[in-house]
Design a protein around this motif. Structure first.
Motif, mmCIF file in Angstrom:
data_model
loop_
_atom_site.group_PDB
_atom_site.id
_atom_site.type_symbol
_atom_site.label_atom_id
_atom_site.label_comp_id
_atom_site.label_asym_id
_atom_site.label_seq_id
_atom_site.Cartn_x
_atom_site.Cartn_y
_atom_site.Cartn_z
ATOM 1 N N ILE A 1 -23.310 -22.605 -11.199
ATOM 2 C CA ILE A 1 -22.070 -22.107 -10.772
ATOM 3 C C ILE A 1 -21.533 -21.230 -11.956
ATOM 4 O O ILE A 1 -21.147 -21.679 -12.800
ATOM 5 N N LEU A 2 -21.042 -19.958 -11.459
ATOM 6 C CA LEU A 2 -19.963 -19.133 -12.340
ATOM 7 C C LEU A 2 -18.689 -18.836 -11.584
ATOM 8 O O LEU A 2 -18.593 -18.780 -10.473
ATOM 9 N N ALA A 3 -17.717 -19.216 -12.502
ATOM 10 C CA ALA A 3 -16.264 -19.100 -11.995
ATOM 11 C C ALA A 3 -15.562 -18.117 -13.007
ATOM 12 O O ALA A 3 -15.632 -18.142 -14.152
ATOM 13 N N PRO A 4 -14.912 -17.440 -12.158
ATOM 14 C CA PRO A 4 -14.039 -16.464 -13.151
ATOM 15 C C PRO A 4 -12.814 -17.139 -13.519
ATOM 16 O O PRO A 4 -12.109 -17.837 -12.709
ATOM 17 N N ALA A 5 -12.394 -16.805 -14.814
ATOM 18 C CA ALA A 5 -10.974 -17.570 -15.467
ATOM 19 C C ALA A 5 -9.817 -16.760 -14.779
ATOM 20 O O ALA A 5 -9.997 -15.537 -14.546
ATOM 21 N N ILE A 6 -8.870 -17.475 -14.663
ATOM 22 C CA ILE A 6 -8.477 -18.527 -14.767
ATOM 23 C C ILE A 6 -8.469 -19.503 -13.480
ATOM 24 O O ILE A 6 -9.086 -20.709 -13.651
ATOM 25 N N GLY A 7 -8.256 -18.789 -12.503
ATOM 26 C CA GLY A 7 -8.201 -19.569 -11.270
ATOM 27 C C GLY A 7 -9.526 -20.342 -10.758
ATOM 28 O O GLY A 7 -9.344 -21.456 -10.248
ATOM 29 N N CYS B 1 -16.293 -17.235 -16.707
ATOM 30 C CA CYS B 1 -16.560 -15.922 -17.768
ATOM 31 C C CYS B 1 -14.827 -15.686 -17.766
ATOM 32 O O CYS B 1 -13.846 -16.338 -17.238
ATOM 33 N N GLU B 2 -14.483 -14.979 -19.061
ATOM 34 C CA GLU B 2 -13.053 -14.723 -19.072
ATOM 35 C C GLU B 2 -12.773 -13.144 -19.597
ATOM 36 O O GLU B 2 -13.772 -12.617 -20.114
ATOM 37 N N ARG B 3 -11.638 -12.645 -19.299
ATOM 38 C CA ARG B 3 -11.502 -11.219 -19.562
ATOM 39 C C ARG B 3 -11.071 -11.182 -21.205
ATOM 40 O O ARG B 3 -10.508 -11.745 -21.990
ATOM 41 N N VAL B 4 -12.199 -10.167 -21.760
ATOM 42 C CA VAL B 4 -11.812 -9.621 -23.352
ATOM 43 C C VAL B 4 -11.736 -8.043 -22.909
ATOM 44 O O VAL B 4 -12.398 -7.434 -22.360
ATOM 45 N N LYS B 5 -10.694 -7.621 -23.494
ATOM 46 C CA LYS B 5 -10.189 -6.024 -23.371
ATOM 47 C C LYS B 5 -10.290 -5.862 -21.853
ATOM 48 O O LYS B 5 -10.837 -4.802 -21.533
ATOM 49 N N GLY B 6 -9.932 -6.504 -20.870
ATOM 50 C CA GLY B 6 -9.772 -6.014 -19.450
ATOM 51 C C GLY B 6 -11.149 -6.191 -18.651
ATOM 52 O O GLY B 6 -11.183 -6.207 -17.307
ATOM 53 N N LYS B 7 -12.234 -6.705 -19.175
ATOM 54 C CA LYS B 7 -13.522 -7.030 -18.644
ATOM 55 C C LYS B 7 -13.948 -8.456 -18.845
ATOM 56 O O LYS B 7 -13.810 -9.093 -19.738
ATOM 57 N N PHE B 8 -14.638 -8.844 -17.683
ATOM 58 C CA PHE B 8 -15.264 -10.273 -17.451
ATOM 59 C C PHE B 8 -16.371 -10.338 -18.687
ATOM 60 O O PHE B 8 -17.377 -9.361 -18.593
ATOM 61 N N THR B 9 -16.311 -11.440 -19.485
ATOM 62 C CA THR B 9 -17.256 -11.619 -20.572
ATOM 63 C C THR B 9 -17.728 -13.350 -20.645
ATOM 64 O O THR B 9 -17.027 -13.923 -20.359
ATOM 65 N N LEU B 10 -19.026 -13.230 -20.881
ATOM 66 C CA LEU B 10 -19.216 -14.819 -21.311
ATOM 67 C C LEU B 10 -19.178 -15.035 -22.440
ATOM 68 O O LEU B 10 -19.585 -14.194 -23.439
ATOM 69 N N ARG B 11 -18.438 -15.995 -22.886
ATOM 70 C CA ARG B 11 -17.994 -16.267 -24.090
ATOM 71 C C ARG B 11 -18.328 -17.903 -24.551
ATOM 72 O O ARG B 11 -19.071 -18.486 -23.640
#
Length: 195
Positions: free
Chosen positions: A67-73, A92-102
């Protein structure tokens, strides 16, 4: 599974579904406002809705690995569905406006992935997640959400969306507000600044 009526009752009691006159983050006016974070502040009520959504996911997506969920919701929803279905869950979370896996998260090559959100309106966040799946040479199985408030006109997703609830949220430009809505005082909820 929860009925549509019981689900709406839960959303109203937790203030996840408000009715009145709102200016949405898009700048459009509406008689309804949805904020799933309010539902999630009542875990026992959210669990009922998540169990119902998990049942639908299991029925419609028989085989998936992740399962992949977009942060934060989507983080809490993804976690809860993953817990119920015993599936690995990342976000995933936004880094400089783009979703990234961290945070060391990875999508394994060839893995079958479901994207889970709290609310889908246009599908923009979900489609950004699709890019991460493709980049990892993994397979998109489908999309799931607690509330689907999309319309054919606004939706960027072309695959089927599994939702706990489909809710129509009519929106209006400021010069086309119906009289009954215009007579209600305006509220500006949400977290984005309106210009």
């Amino acid at each position: 599974m929860l009925s549509h009526k019981k689900s709406l009752d839960i959303l109203r009691k937790t203030n996840a579904l408000l009715e009145g006159h709102f200016i949405l983050s898009s700048g459009l006016h509406s008689s309804k406002y949805i904020q799933c974070a309010k539902l999630l502040s009542y875990p026992s009520k959210a669990e009922k809705i998540c169990k119902s959504l998990a049942f639908k996911i299991k029925k419609n997506f028989r085989k998936f690995d992740l399962i992949l969920a977009p942060a934060i919701g989507g983080i809490v929803i993804g976690y809860e569905i993953g817990r119920i279905l015993k599936k690995e869950t990342i976000f995933c979370e936004r880094v400089k406006g783009k979703f990234t896996l961290r945070r060391g998260f990875k999508i394994k090559k060839g893995s079958k992935v479901i994207i889970i959100e709290d609310v889908i309106t246009t599908g923009k966040s979900s489609m950004e997640c699709v890019k991460l799946i493709k980049k990892s040479n993994a397979i998109l199985v489908g999309f799931a959400t607690i509330i689907d408030r999309s319309t054919k006109k606004t939706l960027k997703i072309r695959k089927k969306i599994i939702s706990h609830l489909k809710i129509e949220v009519p929106t209006y430009k400021s010069n086309k507000i119906p009289k009954e809505l215009d007579s209600i005082p305006i509220s500006i909820p949400g977290s984005r600044f309106i210009k």
